[in-house]
Design a protein around this motif. Structure first.
Motif, PDB file in Angstrom:
ATOM      1  N   THR A  62      44.929  20.227 -20.887  1.00  0.00           N
ATOM      2  CA  THR A  62      44.629  21.209 -19.839  1.00  0.00           C
ATOM      3  C   THR A  62      44.448  20.458 -18.525  1.00  0.00           C
ATOM      4  OG1 THR A  62      42.201  21.175 -19.977  1.00  0.00           O
ATOM      5  CG2 THR A  62      43.378  22.559 -21.567  1.00  0.00           C
ATOM      6  N   ILE A  63      45.074  20.977 -17.473  1.00  0.00           N
ATOM      7  CA  ILE A  63      45.020  20.346 -16.154  1.00  0.00           C
ATOM      8  C   ILE A  63      44.801  21.419 -15.097  1.00  0.00           C
ATOM      9  CG2 ILE A  63      46.427  18.330 -16.722  1.00  0.00           C
ATOM     10  CD1 ILE A  63      48.859  19.800 -15.726  1.00  0.00           C
ATOM     11  N   PRO A  64      44.256  21.055 -13.953  1.00  0.00           N
ATOM     12  CA  PRO A  64      44.056  22.043 -12.892  1.00  0.00           C
ATOM     13  C   PRO A  64      45.374  22.547 -12.290  1.00  0.00           C
ATOM     14  CG  PRO A  64      42.565  20.193 -12.623  1.00  0.00           C
ATOM     15  CD  PRO A  64      43.559  19.786 -13.671  1.00  0.00           C
ATOM     16  N   ASP A  65      46.355  21.637 -12.079  1.00  0.00           N
ATOM     17  CA  ASP A  65      47.586  22.038 -11.389  1.00  0.00           C
ATOM     18  C   ASP A  65      48.755  21.210 -11.913  1.00  0.00           C
ATOM     19  OD1 ASP A  65      49.564  22.896  -9.695  1.00  0.00           O
ATOM     20  OD2 ASP A  65      48.522  22.374  -7.835  1.00  0.00           O
ATOM     21  N   TYR A  66      49.752  21.880 -12.495  1.00  0.00           N
ATOM     22  CA  TYR A  66      50.889  21.170 -13.069  1.00  0.00           C
ATOM     23  C   TYR A  66      51.694  20.417 -12.021  1.00  0.00           C
ATOM     24  CZ  TYR A  66      54.161  24.737 -11.341  1.00  0.00           C
ATOM     25  OH  TYR A  66      54.916  25.560 -10.531  1.00  0.00           O
ATOM     26  N   GLU A  67      51.642  20.859 -10.751  1.00  0.00           N
ATOM     27  CA  GLU A  67      52.452  20.226  -9.705  1.00  0.00           C
ATOM     28  C   GLU A  67      52.063  18.769  -9.466  1.00  0.00           C
ATOM     29  OE1 GLU A  67      52.371  22.654  -6.227  1.00  0.00           O
ATOM     30  OE2 GLU A  67      53.692  24.186  -7.085  1.00  0.00           O
ATOM     31  N   ASP A  68      50.927  18.358  -9.988  1.00  0.00           N
ATOM     32  CA  ASP A  68      50.555  16.950  -9.897  1.00  0.00           C
ATOM     33  C   ASP A  68      51.387  16.083 -10.836  1.00  0.00           C
ATOM     34  OD1 ASP A  68      48.577  17.517  -8.031  1.00  0.00           O
ATOM     35  OD2 ASP A  68      47.020  17.768  -9.558  1.00  0.00           O
ATOM     36  N   TYR A  69      52.129  16.719 -11.772  1.00  0.00           N
ATOM     37  CA  TYR A  69      52.860  15.966 -12.784  1.00  0.00           C
ATOM     38  C   TYR A  69      54.332  16.333 -12.879  1.00  0.00           C
ATOM     39  CZ  TYR A  69      48.031  15.223 -14.095  1.00  0.00           C
ATOM     40  OH  TYR A  69      46.698  14.914 -14.059  1.00  0.00           O
ATOM     41  N   GLY A  70      54.763  17.391 -12.220  1.00  0.00           N
ATOM     42  CA  GLY A  70      56.165  17.780 -12.277  1.00  0.00           C
ATOM     43  C   GLY A  70      56.435  18.987 -11.402  1.00  0.00           C
ATOM     44  N   ASP A  71      57.722  19.294 -11.214  1.00  0.00           N
ATOM     45  CA  ASP A  71      58.094  20.402 -10.333  1.00  0.00           C
ATOM     46  C   ASP A  71      58.117  21.752 -11.047  1.00  0.00           C
ATOM     47  OD1 ASP A  71      60.309  20.047 -11.915  1.00  0.00           O
ATOM     48  OD2 ASP A  71      61.693  19.596 -10.281  1.00  0.00           O
ATOM     49  N   SER A  72      57.814  21.764 -12.338  1.00  0.00           N
ATOM     50  CA  SER A  72      57.707  23.007 -13.105  1.00  0.00           C
ATOM     51  C   SER A  72      56.739  22.748 -14.254  1.00  0.00           C
ATOM     52  CB  SER A  72      59.074  23.425 -13.652  1.00  0.00           C
ATOM     53  OG  SER A  72      59.493  22.542 -14.677  1.00  0.00           O
ATOM     54  N   PRO A  73      56.178  23.802 -14.828  1.00  0.00           N
ATOM     55  CA  PRO A  73      55.271  23.587 -15.961  1.00  0.00           C
ATOM     56  C   PRO A  73      55.913  22.802 -17.098  1.00  0.00           C
ATOM     57  CG  PRO A  73      55.035  25.817 -15.144  1.00  0.00           C
ATOM     58  CD  PRO A  73      56.204  25.229 -14.422  1.00  0.00           C
ATOM     59  N   TYR A  74      57.159  23.147 -17.439  1.00  0.00           N
ATOM     60  CA  TYR A  74      57.811  22.442 -18.536  1.00  0.00           C
ATOM     61  C   TYR A  74      58.032  20.967 -18.205  1.00  0.00           C
ATOM     62  CZ  TYR A  74      61.283  20.723 -21.768  1.00  0.00           C
ATOM     63  OH  TYR A  74      61.939  19.948 -22.678  1.00  0.00           O
TER      64      TYR A  74
END
Length: 256
Positions: A62-74
């Motif tokens: 679980t993370i606060p914001d996926y954009e810290d790790y990629g340009d889409s959730p997947y």
């Protein structure tokens, strides 16, 4: 203290690491702090038991914001999985469920190979159905438990030689409908190309251009010989579908 440790571990996701998962490594990373201490520990123990029983890791991040790790959730889920020591064996088998709390996004990432053989496209949709209703009501622990237990159920069925596949009762009606539709289309095309045929009422209808020498003064129609040939046509057909894939695996994503 436990929450700070998990948050610190998740920060390490920005550092590439490709060592194999060991029994001392965590499987539940709750950086968004959706769980209390007892809930986290219960889920960690359940995930650990399932992982080593079936030799296929099951992760929750679980993370606060996926954009810290990629340009889409997947893509974020794939990046988290593939830049860490996630997975078991040479194929790095495993399944990851990621929740991003900022805009209520989720993603499932299934590593190609052994994990994907146990959770195919149809099983993936069934897996989603098990936890999305819990997350819609903010029941995080219930949703995570459903996810882990359903993975274990799918792994068990695959080990017994009965992986979860779409039932024939759902496949056959669609296939029959397509077959009947194509057959009807072919019949209509053939019918449109056929010339109309009718019986001649006078003998002259059956006389060739060179004429006919009769020895008697009457004509008797006996039969008509009809020659037909099979009509064939060459056609190319194609289609495509879009799905979440890449980064050595496949999966799905959406809102909860």
């Amino acid at each position: 203290m436990k929450k700070r440790m998990m948050t610190w571990l998740l920060v390490l996701l920005t550092v590439p690491s490709f060592a194999e998962q060991t029994e001392d490594d965590l499987l539940i990373y709750d950086a968004a702090e959706l769980l209390n201490e007892d809930e986290w520990l219960e889920l960690e123990l359940l995930a650990d038991e399932i992982t080593w029983r079936y030799n296929c890791a099951v992760y929750i991040v679980t993370i606060p914001d996926y954009e810290d790790y990629g340009d889409s959730p997947y893509n974020a889920a794939a990046n988290i999985y593939n830049t860490q020591d996630f997975g078991i064996g040479e194929e790095r088998s495993g399944v990851l469920l990621m929740l991003s709390t900022w805009d209520r996004d989720y993603a499932l990432y299934i590593r190609d190979g052994y994990a994907k053989s146990m959770i195919g496209k149809y099983a993936l949709s069934q897996l989603e159905d098990e936890f999305l209703d819990d997350f819609a009501n903010d029941d995080w622990q219930g949703g995570f438990e459903d996810y882990l237990n359903t993975c274990a159920d799918f792994f068990e069925k695959a080990e017994q030689g009965h992986p979860v596949r779409k039932p024939l009762t759902k496949v056959l009606p669609g296939a029959l409908g397509i077959g009947l539709g194509l057959a009807l289309l072919v019949c209509l095309i053939l019918k449109a190309k056929m010339k109309s045929v009718r019986k001649g009422v006078e003998a002259d209808t059956y006389v060739s251009a060179e004429g006919l020498n009769l020895t008697e003064r009457y004509d008797r129609y006996t039969h008509t010989t009809k020659t037909s040939r099979k009509l064939s046509s060459d056609s190319d057909s194609g289609g495509g579908s879009s799905s979440c894939s890449g980064g050595g695996g496949s999966g799905s994503s959406g809102k909860y």
